[in-house]
Motif scaffolding. Structure first.
Motif, PDB file in Angstrom:
ATOM      1  N   ARG A 169       0.724  -1.184  -0.104  1.00 29.40           N
ATOM      2  CA  ARG A 169       0.052   0.101  -0.026  1.00 29.40           C
ATOM      3  C   ARG A 169       0.789   1.096   0.010  1.00 29.40           C
ATOM      4  N   ASP A 170       2.053   1.354   0.661  1.00 29.36           N
ATOM      5  CA  ASP A 170       3.058   2.334   0.897  1.00 29.36           C
ATOM      6  C   ASP A 170       3.487   2.580  -0.517  1.00 29.36           C
ATOM      7  N   GLN A 171       3.965   1.297  -0.958  1.00 30.68           N
ATOM      8  CA  GLN A 171       4.500   1.431  -2.660  1.00 30.68           C
ATOM      9  C   GLN A 171       3.638   2.043  -3.464  1.00 30.68           C
ATOM     10  N   ILE A 172       2.355   1.840  -3.474  1.00 31.61           N
ATOM     11  CA  ILE A 172       1.160   2.250  -4.259  1.00 31.61           C
ATOM     12  C   ILE A 172       1.079   3.689  -4.293  1.00 31.61           C
ATOM     13  N   ARG A 173       1.130   4.199  -2.737  1.00 31.25           N
ATOM     14  CA  ARG A 173       0.943   5.771  -2.653  1.00 31.25           C
ATOM     15  C   ARG A 173       2.193   6.219  -3.238  1.00 31.25           C
ATOM     16  N   THR A 174       3.333   5.821  -3.086  1.00 33.50           N
ATOM     17  CA  THR A 174       4.466   6.694  -3.508  1.00 33.50           C
ATOM     18  C   THR A 174       4.350   6.592  -5.339  1.00 33.50           C
ATOM     19  N   ALA A 175       3.955   5.282  -5.755  1.00 26.77           N
ATOM     20  CA  ALA A 175       4.089   5.185  -7.153  1.00 26.77           C
ATOM     21  C   ALA A 175       2.955   6.474  -7.829  1.00 26.77           C
ATOM     22  N   SER A 176       1.725   6.302  -6.846  1.00 31.03           N
ATOM     23  CA  SER A 176       0.795   7.110  -7.229  1.00 31.03           C
ATOM     24  C   SER A 176       1.103   8.706  -7.273  1.00 31.03           C
ATOM     25  N   GLN A 177       1.919   9.054  -6.484  1.00 36.72           N
ATOM     26  CA  GLN A 177       2.424  10.370  -6.275  1.00 36.72           C
ATOM     27  C   GLN A 177       3.272  10.831  -7.471  1.00 36.72           C
ATOM     28  N   LEU A 178       4.380   9.923  -7.700  1.00 35.18           N
ATOM     29  CA  LEU A 178       5.194   9.992  -8.788  1.00 35.18           C
ATOM     30  C   LEU A 178       4.436  10.172 -10.192  1.00 35.18           C
ATOM     31  N   ALA A 179       3.617   9.228 -10.326  1.00 31.79           N
ATOM     32  CA  ALA A 179       2.814   9.173 -11.296  1.00 31.79           C
ATOM     33  C   ALA A 179       2.150  10.554 -11.610  1.00 31.79           C
ATOM     34  N   GLY A 180       1.668  11.092 -10.624  1.00 28.21           N
ATOM     35  CA  GLY A 180       0.855  12.489 -10.678  1.00 28.21           C
ATOM     36  C   GLY A 180       1.795  13.731 -11.026  1.00 28.21           C
ATOM     37  N   GLY A 181       3.380  13.387 -11.067  1.00 26.59           N
ATOM     38  CA  GLY A 181       4.380  14.304 -11.087  1.00 26.59           C
ATOM     39  C   GLY A 181       4.496  14.966  -9.901  1.00 26.59           C
ATOM     40  N   GLY A 182       4.259  14.232  -8.643  1.00 28.44           N
ATOM     41  CA  GLY A 182       4.791  14.661  -7.374  1.00 28.44           C
ATOM     42  C   GLY A 182       6.240  14.798  -6.988  1.00 28.44           C
ATOM     43  N   SER A 183       6.610  15.318  -6.095  1.00 25.70           N
ATOM     44  CA  SER A 183       7.892  15.427  -5.918  1.00 25.70           C
ATOM     45  C   SER A 183       8.512  14.571  -4.543  1.00 25.70           C
ATOM     46  N   SER A 184       7.952  13.598  -4.637  1.00 24.69           N
ATOM     47  CA  SER A 184       8.412  12.784  -3.354  1.00 24.69           C
ATOM     48  C   SER A 184       9.731  12.442  -3.499  1.00 24.69           C
ATOM     49  N   ALA A 185      10.652  12.748  -2.618  1.00 25.33           N
ATOM     50  CA  ALA A 185      12.067  12.400  -2.595  1.00 25.33           C
ATOM     51  C   ALA A 185      12.064  11.119  -1.753  1.00 25.33           C
ATOM     52  N   ASP A 186      11.206  10.906  -1.065  1.00 25.50           N
ATOM     53  CA  ASP A 186      10.952   9.806  -0.136  1.00 25.50           C
ATOM     54  C   ASP A 186      10.451   8.447  -1.019  1.00 25.50           C
ATOM     55  N   GLU A 187      11.302   8.425  -1.693  1.00 28.47           N
ATOM     56  CA  GLU A 187      10.974   7.259  -2.750  1.00 28.47           C
ATOM     57  C   GLU A 187      11.002   5.660  -2.255  1.00 28.47           C
ATOM     58  N   PRO A 188      10.713   4.951  -3.307  1.00 27.64           N
ATOM     59  CA  PRO A 188      10.525   3.413  -2.894  1.00 27.64           C
ATOM     60  C   PRO A 188      12.019   3.022  -2.565  1.00 27.64           C
ATOM     61  N   GLY A 189      12.117   1.988  -1.526  1.00 28.80           N
ATOM     62  CA  GLY A 189      13.471   1.458  -1.499  1.00 28.80           C
ATOM     63  C   GLY A 189      14.099   2.108  -0.293  1.00 28.80           C
ATOM     64  N   ALA A 190      13.665   3.551   0.215  1.00 31.89           N
ATOM     65  CA  ALA A 190      14.424   4.052   1.187  1.00 31.89           C
ATOM     66  C   ALA A 190      14.121   3.682   2.394  1.00 31.89           C
ATOM     67  N   LYS A 191      13.038   2.912   2.511  1.00 33.75           N
ATOM     68  CA  LYS A 191      12.759   2.295   3.933  1.00 33.75           C
ATOM     69  C   LYS A 191      13.488   1.062   4.062  1.00 33.75           C
TER      70      LYS A 191
END
Lengths: 192, 381
Positions: A169-191
């Motif tokens: 679910r976390d992964q989907i949230r991050t992927a959705s943010q990126l898909a929308g052009g969000g600027s999440s630097a807290d990207e997958p794999g960081a955790k």
């Protein structure tokens, strides 16, 4: 098919295939050889088991060498290693089956994204012309990635693997943010 | 300290003239201290990340110049990181010194042999090397293995999260100036398609002697296979599991994130096997204590008196002694002593401790002598 001989050019076997070889300068030579001789000499069988019809279309798709490094798929099959990053595009179709078998059906990367590149491309500070899309793929790729994650989530819930489901679910949230052009630097794999 | 271990005197005798040789071989590395979570069953945890530089041929198809460029770029980037860095150029590195690095799991045997590049010529002259950190050895970066960069992070005990954090940091540090080969759909691109995606391999080294004694080991191994994990021996691919040490690794790298892969190993699969082994140990202690004590003490007796030992026999003895130590059946040997010996009894460690190559017969005698010495008293090692 009068132009196809009925004997192998290299031995006396009479089961002959139409084979191709790509030379280092990317020129293609055609040979008529049996399966064994073709494999031995690094030829690509146009269609194993069926005497070939020398049509140029088929030759183009099967025997294509990687435009960057010149590796042919037959060479890859022999050594099990690709030649360069461009080989993944050049042999995309042939690699699908291999990836499917070795990756348990995984088709899309859903992990870490190179952090500096992601930062540069979301903030527009990178090289001109290098968009976020060249890193993350177009809308189609992103949609497919989300679909693959959704499928994993469904399976995890079905199998009552709730911790795994939470992670997806976390992964989907991050992927959705990126898909929308969000600027999440807290990207997958960081955790961890 | 910042050393360049490049050999200047040609591939001759493996002596101790390089300070790092004696420094490494005399110590039990941090990741084999016998500390950390579930250290009774898990020796160590490892995370490996495979990376390649963008726009360049992968090592197998790289030219000598390409490989040279990769070496220069990666080493230059790593030069900015940390103190006590040890950067070793493997070209012309004397055989025994290179093997020492393999035995300590700092490099792969393939990297030492230098046969990754398919081009003809002297494989030993292929540009390749490793960067690690003295006094730690938990982190190592292999350069021009099958992939340009292979980051390895090790931890004592069952601690994959910490190993991943450290690998992740060094990965970011390298990527701070170097562009990786990365594909929008496939992720990190690797020479072998079985590593594409995260390029991450999570492994744990398990000690499963009780399952071996009760005959349940095959069942545990089958279960691991069913869960798509690879099972290997102590020294990795193709090695036997003398001493009942097994390395379990994930095989999937595409379609799951690093965190998901880590969770599968850390929360689901490995804990089950740990519990299975612990349960078998409890059962043995409750129902067949004398049999267990007999096996363990016979092993210790042999270790304390043998005059000749093969590498395999030494590992078998150490496996049983380790079981005795963690079950407190043996109370005068420390865990780091046992772990240190697992490295010290290997051929290159023995040869270098004796200042040069040893013949096989001499090596067996040297191994037995070392074992007797170290097993004498608690904490020696």
């Amino acid at each position: 098919m009068s132009d196809v001989p009925d004997k192998c050019a290299h031995c006396t076997k009479d089961k002959v295939f139409h084979d191709l070889k790509v030379l280092p300068d990317n020129t293609v030579v055609e040979k008529h050889a049996c399966e064994d001789c073709a494999a031995e000499q690094g030829f690509v069988p146009l269609q194993v088991g069926v005497p070939a019809k020398p049509t140029s279309e088929k030759a183009g798709t099967t025997a294509r060498a990687c435009p960057e490094c010149g590796l042919t798929f037959a060479q890859f099959k022999r050594v099990g290693r690709l030649g360069c990053p461009a080989c993944y595009e050049a042999f995309e179709r042939q690699l699908t089956g291999i990836l499917d078998r070795s990756q348990e059906g995984g088709t899309h990367h859903v992990g870490k994204i190179p952090r500096r590149l992601l930062r540069e491309r979301t903030s527009g500070t990178g090289e001109p012309g290098e968009s976020l899309e060249t890193l993350l793929g177009g809308a189609k790729h992103r949609a497919e990635r989300l679909k693959a994650l959704g499928e994993q989530l469904r399976k995890a819930v079905e199998q009552e693997q709730y911790e795994q489901a939470a992670r997806i679910r976390d992964q989907i949230r991050t992927a959705s943010q990126l898909a929308g052009g969000g600027s999440s630097a807290d990207e997958p794999g960081a955790k961890a | 300290m910042n050393q360049d271990g490049q050999n200047q005197d040609g591939p001759s005798q493996g002596g101790q003239d390089e300070p790092w040789v004696s420094e490494l071989q005399g110590r039990c590395p941090e990741w084999l201290r016998g500390e950390g979570p579930a250290a009774d069953v898990v020796l160590s945890s490892r995370v490996r990340l495979a990376r390649n530089l963008a726009g360049m041929a992968f090592t197998p198809r790289a030219s000598q110049d390409d490989s040279e460029l990769v070496m220069t770029r990666v080493r230059a980037q790593l030069e900015q990181l940390g103190t006590d860095r040890l950067s070793i150029d493997l070209r012309g590195c004397p055989k025994e010194r290179g093997r020492l690095l393999v035995e300590r799991q700092l490099i792969s045997a393939a990297l030492l042999a230098g046969r990754q590049r398919q081009a003809k010529g002297d494989a030993n002259q292929d540009p390749r090397g490793v960067v690690t950190w003295l006094g730690d050895e938990r982190l190592a970066v292999m350069i021009n293995e099958e992939d340009h960069i292979r980051i390895q992070s090790l931890r004592s005990g069952f601690d994959l999260p910490s190993a991943l954090r450290s690998a992740d940091e060094i990965d970011d540090a390298i990527e701070a100036t170097l562009d990786y080969a990365f594909h929008p759909r496939l992720g990190y691109l690797t020479a072998c398609p079985t590593n594409v995606g995260t390029g991450a391999r999570f492994s744990v080294m398990l000690h499963l002697p009780a399952l071996a004694i009760t005959g349940d080991l095959e069942r545990a191994k089958r279960a691991a296979h069913d869960m798509a994990l690879a099972v290997r021996g102590f020294y990795g691919e193709g090695t036997e599991s003398a001493g009942d040490f097994f390395q379990l690794s994930n095989q999937t790298t595409l379609g799951r994130s690093e965190g998901m892969l880590l969770d599968e190993m850390a929360l689901e699969i490995v804990p089950q096997i740990i519990e299975y082994e612990r349960e078998s140990r409890r059962k043995l202690m409750n129902t067949q204590r004398v049999l267990l004590e007999d096996r363990v003490h016979r092993a210790l007796g042999t270790a304390r008196s043998a005059r000749l030992l093969s590498s395999e026999e030494a590992m078998k003895l150490l496996g049983l002694i380790r079981l005795g130590v963690v079950l407190r059946v043996i109370d005068d040997v420390a865990l780091p002593t046992v772990h240190g010996l697992m490295l010290a009894v290997q051929p290159a460690h023995l040869s270098l401790a004796h200042g040069g190559e040893l013949e096989s017969g001499d090596r067996r005698a040297a191994r037995a002598t070392l074992m007797r010495d170290r097993m004498k008293s608690k904490g020696a090692g």
